[in-house]
Enzyme design. Structure first.
Site, short mmCIF file in Angstrom:
data_model
loop_
_atom_site.label_atom_id
_atom_site.label_comp_id
_atom_site.label_asym_id
_atom_site.label_seq_id
_atom_site.Cartn_x
_atom_site.Cartn_y
_atom_site.Cartn_z
N ARG A 15 81.31 156.42 5.10
CA ARG A 15 81.70 156.20 6.51
C ARG A 15 80.96 157.23 7.27
NH1 ARG A 15 86.96 155.10 7.78
NH2 ARG A 15 87.65 154.74 5.45
N ALA B 212 81.86 160.20 7.25
CA ALA B 212 82.79 161.28 7.39
C ALA B 212 83.91 161.20 6.27
CB ALA B 212 83.78 161.10 8.88
N THR C 200 90.36 156.56 4.49
CA THR C 200 91.43 155.93 5.49
C THR C 200 92.41 156.99 6.02
OG1 THR C 200 90.99 154.03 3.85
CG2 THR C 200 93.17 153.98 5.61
N CYS C 201 92.90 157.59 5.30
CA CYS C 201 93.85 158.53 5.65
C CYS C 201 93.75 159.46 6.73
CB CYS C 201 94.58 159.47 4.38
SG CYS C 201 95.76 160.64 4.92
N MET D 45 100.38 152.93 -2.69
CA MET D 45 99.31 153.23 -1.93
C MET D 45 99.54 154.45 -0.89
SD MET D 45 97.82 149.38 -1.10
CE MET D 45 96.39 148.95 -1.99
N HIS E 120 122.25 178.42 7.22
CA HIS E 120 123.15 177.91 8.38
C HIS E 120 122.75 178.57 9.46
CE1 HIS E 120 126.47 176.20 10.29
NE2 HIS E 120 126.54 177.40 10.97
C1 LIG Z 1 97.64 153.29 9.40
C2 LIG Z 1 97.86 153.86 8.03
C3 LIG Z 1 98.83 155.04 8.04
C4 LIG Z 1 98.97 155.68 6.82
N1 LIG Z 1 99.82 156.65 6.95
C5 LIG Z 1 100.06 157.24 5.60
C6 LIG Z 1 100.97 158.45 5.55
O1 LIG Z 1 101.55 158.70 6.59
N2 LIG Z 1 101.37 158.76 4.34
C7 LIG Z 1 100.48 158.48 3.39
O2 LIG Z 1 100.84 159.07 2.19
N3 LIG Z 1 99.65 157.41 3.21
C8 LIG Z 1 99.52 156.79 4.42
N4 LIG Z 1 98.72 155.70 4.57
C9 LIG Z 1 97.99 155.30 3.16
C10 LIG Z 1 96.90 156.22 2.78
O3 LIG Z 1 96.04 156.05 3.91
C11 LIG Z 1 96.18 155.80 1.78
O4 LIG Z 1 97.11 155.67 0.46
C12 LIG Z 1 95.06 156.82 1.25
O5 LIG Z 1 94.16 157.01 2.27
C13 LIG Z 1 94.69 156.28 -0.19
O6 LIG Z 1 93.37 157.45 -0.41
P1 LIG Z 1 92.29 156.97 -1.40
O7 LIG Z 1 91.43 158.19 -1.64
O8 LIG Z 1 92.66 155.96 -2.56
O9 LIG Z 1 91.41 155.67 -0.50
P2 LIG Z 1 90.73 155.85 0.95
O10 LIG Z 1 91.31 156.90 1.79
O11 LIG Z 1 90.80 154.40 1.42
O12 LIG Z 1 89.14 156.34 0.98
C14 LIG Z 1 88.52 155.62 0.08
C15 LIG Z 1 86.94 156.01 0.68
O13 LIG Z 1 85.99 155.51 0.00
C16 LIG Z 1 84.87 155.14 0.82
N5 LIG Z 1 84.17 154.02 0.11
C17 LIG Z 1 84.63 152.55 -0.22
N6 LIG Z 1 83.70 152.05 -0.97
C18 LIG Z 1 82.57 153.02 -1.23
C19 LIG Z 1 81.41 153.07 -1.74
N7 LIG Z 1 81.02 151.90 -2.50
N8 LIG Z 1 80.43 153.86 -1.61
C20 LIG Z 1 81.04 155.05 -0.73
N9 LIG Z 1 81.93 155.14 -0.21
C21 LIG Z 1 82.85 154.14 -0.13
C22 LIG Z 1 85.62 154.31 2.12
O14 LIG Z 1 84.76 154.66 3.03
C23 LIG Z 1 86.67 155.50 1.96
O15 LIG Z 1 86.26 156.67 3.03
C24 LIG Z 1 98.37 155.06 5.74
C25 LIG Z 1 97.44 154.15 5.79
C26 LIG Z 1 97.13 153.64 7.05
C27 LIG Z 1 96.08 152.41 6.97
N1 LIG Z 2 104.10 156.72 6.31
C1 LIG Z 2 103.56 156.15 5.13
O1 LIG Z 2 103.55 156.63 3.93
C2 LIG Z 2 102.57 154.88 5.33
C3 LIG Z 2 102.24 154.51 6.45
C4 LIG Z 2 101.45 153.38 6.78
C5 LIG Z 2 100.99 152.98 5.70
N2 LIG Z 2 101.19 153.36 4.33
C6 LIG Z 2 100.57 152.77 3.36
O2 LIG Z 2 99.97 151.50 3.66
C7 LIG Z 2 100.04 150.44 2.95
C8 LIG Z 2 99.93 149.29 3.90
O3 LIG Z 2 100.97 149.18 4.87
P1 LIG Z 2 101.74 148.04 5.54
O4 LIG Z 2 102.79 148.25 6.33
O5 LIG Z 2 100.53 147.18 5.90
O6 LIG Z 2 102.02 147.12 4.16
P2 LIG Z 2 103.64 147.22 3.49
O7 LIG Z 2 103.35 146.69 2.13
O8 LIG Z 2 104.38 148.63 3.60
O9 LIG Z 2 104.48 146.33 4.47
C9 LIG Z 2 104.07 144.81 4.61
C10 LIG Z 2 105.12 143.88 5.01
O10 LIG Z 2 104.69 142.64 5.57
C11 LIG Z 2 105.32 141.72 4.97
N3 LIG Z 2 104.46 140.52 4.97
C12 LIG Z 2 103.58 140.15 4.08
N4 LIG Z 2 102.92 139.06 4.40
C13 LIG Z 2 103.60 138.49 5.36
C14 LIG Z 2 103.42 137.53 6.08
N5 LIG Z 2 102.53 136.71 5.81
N6 LIG Z 2 104.05 137.52 7.48
C15 LIG Z 2 105.18 138.27 7.69
N7 LIG Z 2 105.34 139.33 6.85
C16 LIG Z 2 104.53 139.35 6.05
C17 LIG Z 2 105.89 142.34 3.79
O11 LIG Z 2 107.14 141.59 3.27
C18 LIG Z 2 106.10 143.79 3.85
O12 LIG Z 2 107.27 143.91 4.44
C19 LIG Z 2 101.43 150.52 2.47
O13 LIG Z 2 101.07 150.34 0.90
C20 LIG Z 2 101.84 151.97 2.44
O14 LIG Z 2 102.25 152.48 1.38
C21 LIG Z 2 102.07 154.33 4.33
#
Ligand SMILES: Cc1cc2nc3c(=O)[nH]c(=O)nc-3n(C[C@H](O)[C@H](O)[C@H](O)COP(=O)(O)OP(=O)(O)OC[C@H]3O[C@@H](n4cnc5c(N)ncnc54)[C@H](O)[C@@H]3O)c2cc1C
Ligand SMILES: NC(=O)c1ccc[n+]([C@@H]2O[C@H](COP(=O)([O-])OP(=O)(O)OC[C@H]3O[C@@H](n4cnc5c(N)ncnc54)[C@H](O)[C@@H]3O)[C@@H](O)[C@H]2O)c1
EC number: 1.8.1.4
Length: 507
Positions: free
Chosen positions: A75, A77, A81-82, A360, A486
């Site tokens: 990407r 950077a 995703t995080c 995740m 406290h």
């Molecule tokens: C909106 C949102 C909010 C979230 N908030 C939280 C949170 O508050 N706390 C929390 O714990 N988790 C949160 N998560 C989940 C968290 O982002 C993921 O669990 C975490 O990023 C997973 O890390 P990873 O390294 O496995 O994958 P990723 O972070 O997805 O990183 C994978 C990287 O691999 C790169 N890549 C993929 N394929 C290739 C390839 N073939 N060649 C080169 N590069 C490649 C991608 O571009 C990407 O940058 C959130 C997710 C979302 C979508």
């Molecule tokens: N604060 C955090 O740690 C944080 C924040 C954001 C994302 N994440 C991670 O990212 C991942 C994705 O988050 P998310 O909220 O998309 O997934 P999630 O798995 O947390 O929730 C998805 C929800 O969508 C519902 N659902 C599934 N199919 C549906 C449908 N067809 N119609 C209506 N509801 C449906 C499920 O029952 C579930 O409640 C999660 O695994 C989460 O751990 C973590």
């Protein structure tokens, strides 16, 4: 506990074609003794595909362990995703929107009067983007400091120890490694018949950058993303309706906590349509029309919205990696199967983070990354998925570690429950933020803590005392007998612990 977890992780793994992990370690220590890191060849000890929390942490740790390491990221950077479109930008917007909401609705109660409070959305989004930029650049700095080679481009397997990279500047290169770690993360799960255009029908990525506050926002899925992003736009003025297929919001949460949490979100005007499925989505007009019906079938209803957020889960991302070419096995959901050492069925190829089974979460991906390279370096790594904390960063936050009451009942475990409400905590009362409770579940015989669930402002920070306790197999009495400062919110955890094995003082 660690053994049980190990057995569970082993169960994910298909035993066919398994490389003997002991042989793998021996092969590796032999390579180390030959000192290949300084041989001058262009082959790496470790190549990581993906620069997210799993991949970049694995790369830094590998380099710190003296291994010649390259990380490939497509990407442009680091941080995955995080950092780019997940944890960090969502928490930036959660904080900004909370401050706006407090200024509008809570300040007056504390004797602070404001003539007017306005949202400057471009400035709010810019503060989020700056936070992201600073942090991603920071990782590049850490790569330099630790001598990790960073290749910007899309990687795909040519063989189990060769990755071809289409670089983002249009070139092509081959990166070789004795050990290759797949850390390619996850992507939004699409729903049949719904096309995400990131304008009117958005994933979390689009929901982090809306150019105006939608009047009506419909969220599909009451999970972490739906509730966090629904909170952001709800606080900024959107009318938010959450459509959830299951009978409950965040199905993995402790039931008692979940009920209170839902009530709290409803007080904030978030509406829920549970046990409801989306039948079709029509975005051809100005807004979006959503046809929904009861999950078990029945009369259809049409909902209208300006923006629809699809947040029904995420799916492992392995597209274009050519895993099939080298024979890496995945499960039905596309997750890469690994053994307890994060090794796939192909010798020398490992996988970590969102792309493998397990929670995740960014912090889980980081732990995977460290443990994986520790195994590669012939050391011992350890991650216990049963003790990974989870936090929903709404207001109040909900944080938990270990088992829910429902899980203990299902497993037939005898347990005690100790609870303490923040209404009886002096700090929470002093700051007029006393919603929520601490709930502790401990083994009835031994008092060992099995699960802790907290709903409160800052629960995501408070939970770590419980995470530590659970990792050290502490009893509720252990927490109760520790002197807590406290007045702090943490005293509620101590009182809940007292309530678990004996009686609390302040209620
Ligand atoms: C909106 C949102 C909010 C979230 N908030 C939280 C949170 O508050 N706390 C929390 O714990 N988790 C949160 N998560 C989940 C968290 O982002 C993921 O669990 C975490 O990023 C997973 O890390 P990873 O390294 O496995 O994958 P990723 O972070 O997805 O990183 C994978 C990287 O691999 C790169 N890549 C993929 N394929 C290739 C390839 N073939 N060649 C080169 N590069 C490649 C991608 O571009 C990407 O940058 C959130 C997710 C979302 C979508
Ligand atoms: N604060 C955090 O740690 C944080 C924040 C954001 C994302 N994440 C991670 O990212 C991942 C994705 O988050 P998310 O909220 O998309 O997934 P999630 O798995 O947390 O929730 C998805 C929800 O969508 C519902 N659902 C599934 N199919 C549906 C449908 N067809 N119609 C209506 N509801 C449906 C499920 O029952 C579930 O409640 C999660 O695994 C989460 O751990 C973590």
């Amino acid at each position: 506990m660690a053994m049980a977890n190990l057995a569970r992780r082993k169960a994910y793994f298909l035993t066919r074609n398994v490389t003997n992990s002991h042989t793998d370690a021996l092969r590796f220590s032999f390579s180390l003794s030959r000192g290949f890191a300084s041989s001058g060849s262009d082959e790496n000890d470790v190549v990581v595909i993906g620069g997210g929390p799993g991949g970049y942490v694995a790369a830094i740790k590998a380099a710190q362990l003296g291994l010649k390491t390259t990380c490939i990221e497509k990407r442009g950077a680091l941080g995955g995703t995080c950092l780019n479109v997940g944890c960090i930008p969502s928490k930036a917007l959660l904080h900004s929107s909370h401050m706006y909401h407090e200024a509008k609705h809570a300040f007056a109660h504390h004797g602070i009067k404001l003539a007017s409070v306005e949202i400057d959305l471009p400035a709010m989004l810019a503060q989020k983007d700056n936070a992201v930029k600073g942090l991603t650049r920071g990782i590049e700095g850490l790569f330099k400091k630790n001598k990790v080679t960073y290749v910007k481009g899309y990687g795909k397997f040519l063989s189990p120890n060769e990755v071809s990279v289409e670089t983002i500047d249009g070139g092509n290169t081959v990166v070789k490694g004795k050990h290759i770690i797949v850390a390619t993360g996850s992507d939004v799960k699409s729903l049949p018949g719904i096309t995400i255009d990131e304008k009117k029908i958005v994933s979390s990525t689009g929901a982090l950058s809306l150019s105006e506050v939608p009047k009506k926002l419909i969220v599909i899925g009451a999970g972490y993303i739906g509730l966090e992003m629904g909170s952001v736009w709800g606080r900024l003025g959107s009318e938010v309706t959450v459509v959830e297929f299951a009978a409950d919001i965040v199905p993995s949460m402790d039931g008692e906590i979940r009920k209170q949490f839902q009530r709290s979100l409803e007080k904030q005007k978030m509406k829920f349509m549970l046990k409801t499925k989306v039948v079709s989505v029509d975005a051809s007009g100005d807004g979006v029309k959503l046809t929904v019906e009861p999950a078990e079938g029945g009369d259809q209803t049409t909902l209208e919205a300006d923006v629809v957020l699809v947040s029904a889960g995420r799916t492992p991302f392995t597209s274009g990696l050519d895993l099939e070419k080298i024979g890496v096995e995945t499960d039905k959901g596309g997750r890469i199967l690994v053994n307890e050492r994060f090794l796939t069925n192909v010798s020398g190829v490992y996988a970590i983070g969102d792309v493998i089974p397990g929670p995740m979460l960014a912090h889980k991906a980081e732990e995977d990354g460290v443990a994986c390279v520790e195994f590669i370096a012939g050391k011992h790594g350890h991650v216990d998925y049963d003790k990974v904390p989870g936090v929903c960063y709404t207001h109040p936050e909900v944080a938990s570690v270990g088992k829910t009451e429902e899980q203990l009942k299902k497993d037939g475990v005898s347990y005690r429950v100790g609870k303490f409400p923040f209404m009886a905590n002096s700090r929470a009362k002093a700051i007029d933020n006393a919603e929520g409770l601490v709930k502790i579940l401990a083994d009835k015989e031994t008092d060992k803590i099995l699960g802790v669930h907290i709903m409160s402002p800052n629960a995501g920070e408070l939970i770590h005392e419980a995470v530590l306790a659970i990792n050290y197999d502490a009893s509720s009495e252990d927490i109760a007998r520790v002197c807590h400062a406290h007045p702090t919110m943490s005293e509620a955890l101590k009182e809940a612990a007292m309530a678990t094995y004996d009686k609390p003082i302040h209620i």
